[in-house]
Design an enzyme around this catalytic site. Structure first.
Site, short mmCIF file in Angstrom:
data_model
loop_
_atom_site.label_atom_id
_atom_site.label_comp_id
_atom_site.label_asym_id
_atom_site.label_seq_id
_atom_site.Cartn_x
_atom_site.Cartn_y
_atom_site.Cartn_z
CE LYS A 189 61.25 67.38 31.91
NZ LYS A 189 61.44 66.82 30.56
CG ASN A 190 57.38 65.96 30.56
OD1 ASN A 190 58.49 66.49 30.41
ND2 ASN A 190 57.24 64.72 31.02
CB CYS A 248 67.91 61.82 30.24
SG CYS A 248 67.85 63.28 31.29
NE ARG A 264 64.14 59.43 25.69
CZ ARG A 264 64.01 60.45 26.55
NH1 ARG A 264 65.06 60.97 27.12
NH2 ARG A 264 62.83 60.95 26.80
CG ASP A 290 58.90 61.04 33.47
OD1 ASP A 290 59.71 60.27 32.93
OD2 ASP A 290 58.36 61.98 32.87
NE ARG A 346 67.79 67.48 30.25
CZ ARG A 346 68.51 67.08 29.22
NH1 ARG A 346 69.58 66.36 29.41
NH2 ARG A 346 68.15 67.34 28.01
#
Ligand code: UD1
Length: 417
Positions: free
Chosen positions: A22-23, A116, A121, A306, A398
């Site tokens: 994903k990242n 999230c 952030r 994570d 997600r």
């Protein structure tokens, strides 16, 4: 609203393929905006965050097709420098389109990104990096209006923290800037290297990705390419946590073992045996693992933030006491309430969490409040006696592609209703 129903205490046993990262996918999809042509991206996971990136790509004028893990993006005609608030709020990574649109069109307009809720952030490092490359950024009541009055030029970007997103935004924007950019204290995550590989295959000159200093020699144009996304090391770490929490023995295919070094070292400390063969990894876990001791989240190559949540669930059923210290995000223990409902013994004090392992958790009704928190609840549910019902799957979706299918293949009793 769908939910997961998990009947726990099944020893995981079997093999599964790990999804694409994903990242990596999200910055690479943003970078595809730079290409005057068609990019073919293989091993792209089907996730709601990827779907959100596709919606942005289509809005700004790209033609995108996505099926069977391959995404084709034709960015020949980018026509909008504006991204609507509703698309920006879908995910945090939408901020990477700021650098991409500035580089491609010379202007960009968007609000703060969503994502999230795992602590404040801010995007100050992103904005400072882009300003260093010549961007003029005005904050008009939460809408960022960005232009490049004198064109983009190379610059010296010294990050005060190795932010993954700010490093990516700087790399993307600098690829089409005039001259050389040096990014120091850059993030070193494997996803940074994957982005550099993508950019370089489009004709960019990015050197040193994976080290603390990245040098980008700007070019005037990038072309389309074909690229395969690296495996998702966090999805792999999640399935490994699930195996360790259930005394399992599983084999994961499509992993890059070196990307998981911090996680596998921890599992070995807990008494698991890890074998690797090329891009496959087998973990064999004892009946009850030892506590992992001290788990400090750090930028790569340190232990990934994570993976903190699923590893905490594993620690919750280990023999002994562990101390978790979350150094990356301020508020990343949302999963603890759910784990307490399931009988875990965890005390949180600021960035620290003390986990006293218990022999058994029990099923409960719980709700995920963020992506990796959802992974933690799944890990705990697999190790719990009875049935657990997990709500809040929009967070899970997600980042995990068909998680119930992967877990079923590994022998779990799980279904989505
Ligand atoms: C990325 C990952 C996320 C991972 C995180 C850290 C993606 C899509 N997401 O998120 O899964 O948990 O890296 O490995 O790749 N910060 C600032 N100002 C900024 C930017 C960041 O203060 O301008 C702070 C953040 O609030 C946070 C820390 O720096 O406390 C790390 O953030 P960053 O590395 O930027 O994470 P993301 O890129 O958002």
């Amino acid at each position: 609203m769908s939910r997961l129903i998990i009947n726990g205490l099944k020893r995981l046993n079997g093999s599964a393929k790990v999804q694409g990262s994903k990242n990596s996918s999200l910055p690479i999809l943003s970078a595809a905006v730079l290409c005057s042509g068609e990019s073919v991206i293989h091993n792209c996971p089907d996730l709601s965050d990827v779907r959100a990136a596709i919606n942005i790509l289509r809005f700004v004028g790209c033609k995108v097709e996505f099926s069977g893990g391959t995404l084709v993006c034709d960015s020949s005609n980018i026509r909008s420098c504006h991204i609507p608030d509703s698309l920006m709020r879908e995910m945090r990574s939408s901020i990477l389109f700021l650098g991409a649109l500035l580089a491609r069109l010379g202007e960009a307009e968007m609000c703060l990104p969503g994502g999230c809720e795992i602590g404040p952030r801010p995007i100050d490092l992103h904005l400072k990096a882009l300003e260093e490359l010549g961007a003029d950024i005005r904050d008009d009541h939460g809408v960022f209006r960005c232009t490049v009055p004198n064109g983009l030029h190379g610059g010296k970007i010294a990050l005060s923290f190795p932010s993954v997103g700010a490093t990516e935004n700087a790399m993307i924007c600098a690829s089409l800037a005039d001259g050389t950019t040096i990014i120091s204290n850059a993030a070193r995550e494997p996803e940074i290297t994957d982005l550099a590989d993508f950019l370089n295959s489009c004709g960019a000159n990015v050197y040193g990705a994976g080290d603390g200093t990245i040098v980008v020699d700007g070019v005037s144009r990038l072309h389309g390419t074909s690229h395969t996304i690296i495996p998702d090391r966090i999805a792999a770490a999640t399935w490994l946590s699930c195996a360790a929490a259930t005394a399992g023995r599983i084999t994961l295919h499509d992993v890059i073992p070196s990307h998981l070094a911090a996680v596998t070292a921890l599992l070995e400390d807990c008494g698991c045996t890890v074998y690797t063969a090329g891009t496959s990894m087998t973990v064999n876990c004892p009946r009850r693992i030892n506590a992992p001791g001290v788990v400090r989240t750090m930028p790569y190559p340190g232990f990934p933030t994570d993976a903190q949540a699923p590893i905490m669930s594993m620690a919750a059923v280990s023999r002994g006491t562990s101390l978790f210290i979350e150094n990356i995000f301020e508020n990343r223990y949302h999963h603890v309430n759910g784990l307490l409902r399931m009988g875990a013994n965890i005390k949180v004090e600021g960035r620290a969490a003390v986990v006293q392992g218990v022999p058994l958790l029990h099923g409960a009704q719980v709700s995920a409040l963020d992506l990796r928190g959802a992974a933690a609840l799944i890990t705990a549910a697999l190790a719990a006696e009875g049935t657990t019902v997990i709500n809040g799957l929009l967070y899970l979706d997600r980042g995990y592609e068909s998680p119930e299918e992967v877990l079923s293949r590994l022998g779990a009793d799980v279904k989505r209703v």
